[in-house]
Structure formats: structure tokens, C-alpha cells
Design a protein around this motif. Sequence first.
Motif, short mmCIF file in Angstrom:
data_model
loop_
_atom_site.label_atom_id
_atom_site.label_comp_id
_atom_site.label_asym_id
_atom_site.label_seq_id
_atom_site.Cartn_x
_atom_site.Cartn_y
_atom_site.Cartn_z
N GLY A 33 0.81 -1.22 0.00
CA GLY A 33 0.00 0.00 0.00
C GLY A 33 0.84 1.26 0.00
O GLY A 33 1.98 1.27 0.45
N GLN A 34 0.27 2.32 -0.53
CA GLN A 34 0.96 3.60 -0.59
C GLN A 34 0.10 4.67 0.06
O GLN A 34 -1.12 4.66 -0.06
CB GLN A 34 1.24 3.98 -2.05
CG GLN A 34 2.01 5.28 -2.15
CD GLN A 34 2.50 5.57 -3.57
OE1 GLN A 34 2.54 4.68 -4.42
NE2 GLN A 34 2.87 6.81 -3.82
N MET A 35 0.77 5.56 0.77
CA MET A 35 0.08 6.69 1.39
C MET A 35 0.76 7.96 0.90
O MET A 35 1.98 8.04 0.92
CB MET A 35 0.19 6.58 2.91
CG MET A 35 -0.82 7.36 3.71
SD MET A 35 -0.68 9.14 3.60
CE MET A 35 1.00 9.34 4.20
N THR A 36 -0.03 8.90 0.43
CA THR A 36 0.52 10.16 -0.05
C THR A 36 -0.09 11.32 0.72
O THR A 36 -1.30 11.38 0.93
CB THR A 36 0.23 10.35 -1.56
OG1 THR A 36 0.65 9.20 -2.25
CG2 THR A 36 0.95 11.57 -2.10
N LEU A 37 0.79 12.19 1.15
CA LEU A 37 0.38 13.39 1.88
C LEU A 37 0.73 14.57 0.99
O LEU A 37 1.88 14.70 0.57
CB LEU A 37 1.20 13.43 3.16
CG LEU A 37 0.94 14.51 4.18
CD1 LEU A 37 -0.26 14.12 5.01
CD2 LEU A 37 2.16 14.64 5.09
N GLN A 38 -0.24 15.40 0.69
CA GLN A 38 0.06 16.55 -0.17
C GLN A 38 -0.64 17.78 0.35
O GLN A 38 -1.84 17.77 0.60
CB GLN A 38 -0.39 16.24 -1.59
CG GLN A 38 -0.02 17.37 -2.54
CD GLN A 38 -0.08 16.94 -4.00
OE1 GLN A 38 -0.04 15.76 -4.31
NE2 GLN A 38 -0.19 17.90 -4.89
N ALA A 39 0.14 18.84 0.54
CA ALA A 39 -0.44 20.12 0.95
C ALA A 39 -0.46 21.03 -0.26
O ALA A 39 0.58 21.31 -0.85
CB ALA A 39 0.37 20.74 2.07
N GLN A 40 -1.64 21.43 -0.64
CA GLN A 40 -1.80 22.37 -1.74
C GLN A 40 -2.14 23.72 -1.13
O GLN A 40 -2.92 23.78 -0.19
CB GLN A 40 -2.93 21.92 -2.67
CG GLN A 40 -2.57 20.66 -3.41
CD GLN A 40 -3.75 19.74 -3.60
OE1 GLN A 40 -4.73 19.81 -2.88
NE2 GLN A 40 -3.65 18.87 -4.59
N THR A 41 -1.54 24.75 -1.68
CA THR A 41 -1.72 26.03 -1.03
C THR A 41 -2.20 27.09 -2.01
O THR A 41 -2.04 26.96 -3.21
CB THR A 41 -0.40 26.50 -0.40
OG1 THR A 41 0.46 26.93 -1.45
CG2 THR A 41 0.27 25.39 0.37
N GLU A 42 -2.79 28.11 -1.44
CA GLU A 42 -3.14 29.28 -2.22
C GLU A 42 -2.47 30.47 -1.57
O GLU A 42 -2.80 30.80 -0.44
CB GLU A 42 -4.66 29.50 -2.20
CG GLU A 42 -5.40 28.61 -3.17
CD GLU A 42 -6.91 28.74 -3.00
OE1 GLU A 42 -7.38 29.85 -2.68
OE2 GLU A 42 -7.59 27.72 -3.15
N ASN A 43 -1.50 31.02 -2.28
CA ASN A 43 -0.93 32.26 -1.79
C ASN A 43 -0.15 32.13 -0.49
O ASN A 43 -0.18 33.03 0.34
CB ASN A 43 -2.08 33.28 -1.61
CG ASN A 43 -1.60 34.69 -1.85
OD1 ASN A 43 -0.52 34.86 -2.43
ND2 ASN A 43 -2.35 35.65 -1.40
N GLY A 44 0.51 30.99 -0.28
CA GLY A 44 1.33 30.83 0.91
C GLY A 44 2.81 30.91 0.56
O GLY A 44 3.19 30.89 -0.61
N ALA A 45 3.65 31.02 1.59
CA ALA A 45 5.09 31.02 1.36
C ALA A 45 5.54 29.64 0.86
O ALA A 45 6.51 29.52 0.11
CB ALA A 45 5.83 31.38 2.65
N VAL A 46 4.82 28.61 1.33
CA VAL A 46 5.06 27.26 0.80
C VAL A 46 4.06 27.03 -0.32
O VAL A 46 2.88 27.29 -0.17
CB VAL A 46 4.87 26.19 1.91
CG1 VAL A 46 4.86 24.80 1.31
CG2 VAL A 46 5.99 26.31 2.93
N ASP A 47 4.56 26.54 -1.43
CA ASP A 47 3.72 26.36 -2.60
C ASP A 47 3.19 24.92 -2.66
O ASP A 47 2.04 24.67 -3.00
CB ASP A 47 4.60 26.71 -3.82
CG ASP A 47 3.92 26.40 -5.12
OD1 ASP A 47 2.73 26.72 -5.23
OD2 ASP A 47 4.58 25.83 -6.01
#
Length: 305
Positions: A73-87
Amino acid sequence: MKSESRPLASDSIDVALGVTIPSRNARGRVARLGPVIDQVLANHGYPPVVERLLAEALTLTALLGALLKDPGGQMTLQAQTENGAVDLLVCDYLGGDLRGYIRHDPERLAEAGPNPSLFALFGKGYLAITFDQPLTNERYQGIVPLEGNSLGDAAQSFFSQSEQIPSIVRLAASKKDGRWSAGGLLFQHLPEGEEGRERLHTRLDHPDWPHVAILAGSVRESELTDAELPLADLVWRLFHEEEEVRTLTPLGLTRGCRCDAEYVRSVIARFPAEEREAMVGDDGLIRVDCAFCSVSFPMTLAELS
Ligand SMILES: [Zn+2]
């Protein structure tokens, strides 16, 4: 406390440990990472704030990955941002292998100072968590707003709000003598009839849960990051008054990526000839980057034919 396996010396670093507390209908995972984080960070040259964020994100990835029942199994963590210092923040887990990277704007990050809030980092961001279990052909994705004070808070609300599973998540990371140590725990109340039945019985106010949450929440950051403290000992400190606590076989964690030069070449070789030609840079090479490893795979057109 009963333990199925005695804590080993290696049960303190780059490892995740499953825990169940049957009498409280609770389960958990504790994880600690050291060299794995240093290896993931090695090529990137991230500023300290980003290193810490990725160390915590990798720890969360280890905790969530350790929930997978399917060994493939695979687990993916993804943070998508709008207008943050981290993209963009991406981490994933496959068979004990962890990898991750963060794309960010160095200037905006510098403006945010040494202890930026989640909002300063991500703006209006979202955390997507995806579980893929090929064995049972299950794919599940949940998305929550990146709110609260920390990544751990966001993960906690992922389970508590989206999944209706009362949960507690704690993450901590510290750097000493140039080396990272990070740790985390995740505990959840298992609703009755969770396995194979519809989850009709979830009670967010189940009397056993607050007790488990208080004990798990009493963990100190220094305990989570203490590379000398075996995870089984940490579990013992937190839950030794419980009637029964079981630990599962410790799960070793490594830094791993699926990129390799041969594979990258075979992918590029499948493009039509004119598209391959368009990929050639000024130096006469086609370069394909792996963002996880921060490495580039250069190749010539001749190598591809
Ligand atoms: Zn790679």
C-alpha cells in the motif's frame, strides 16, 4: 502491559510501532525518525523552517503509512496552497520507504520569521491524504483545510472531522549538532463494529476516548524526539496503568525513492522523436529532475535511440 515483542535497541530511531489498547477500543502508532530525515533533506539546502516542516510532515507520513494493512500500500500526503510562502509539500510512504519535498518562495518565507503560523506557511491551504491499497483495490482520498496551529492539528481534524474518528496527533522535531530527530504519535478511537460493518456506532463522546486522548496528549515534545528512548518505553510511560496494551512488530523506516536513470530514460524514450528533440537544452542534454531527490538525470538524444 503485555507486549508481543520485547523492545529492541533499534526500536528508537527510524521506526514506527503499532499499539492497541483493546479495553479502550483504541489503536495508535508512534514513530521516530532520525537519519531518514537527514537523508531526505541532504540535497535540498532548505532553510531551517522548511526543514522542520518537512521533518514533521515525514513523521506524519510514517504514522499514516504505518496504518496501511496492505504491505504494497501507498500513502501520499500533499499540501496544496493558495498564496502561501510554501507552494507545495509532498510526502509519500511505500513499504517503509519515505520521501518528500517542499517547494517554497524563499523571500516570502523569510518575511514570515522563524516561527511562522500554518497560515503564514500555507495561506489558504488544503491537506490531501490518499491511501492506495492495491491488494484490496481500495483507494481513498480525504481533504481538509490546513487550519490550526500545526500540521499535527490539521491531521487530527482530518480524522476527527472528515472521518468522524476521534483522534489525537502529536508531532515534534528538533535539530541537535546538525542532525534531526523527529517523533510523533497518532491515537484513534475505534468505533465498535469497525471491521466489515457499517460504522453506525461511532460515538464521538465515547467515555473511553477522552481517557486515551489525555494520556496520549500528555506526551512531551522532548520524549517524542528523544532518540535514546525506545518507542515501546514511550508507550509504557504513557499507558502503563491500562489493563492491557499491545504493541505490534516494529516497522523499520528508510529513505527511498523510485527514480532511477534507466527508468527515466525509458519514459523519455517513449515520447515522439520531435518532442524529445524539443526537450534538449542549450548544453545538448535532456535533463529530467527528481524533485524528491533534488537530482537531475541528464541524457543525450543518442542514448535514447
Ligand atoms: Zn528520486
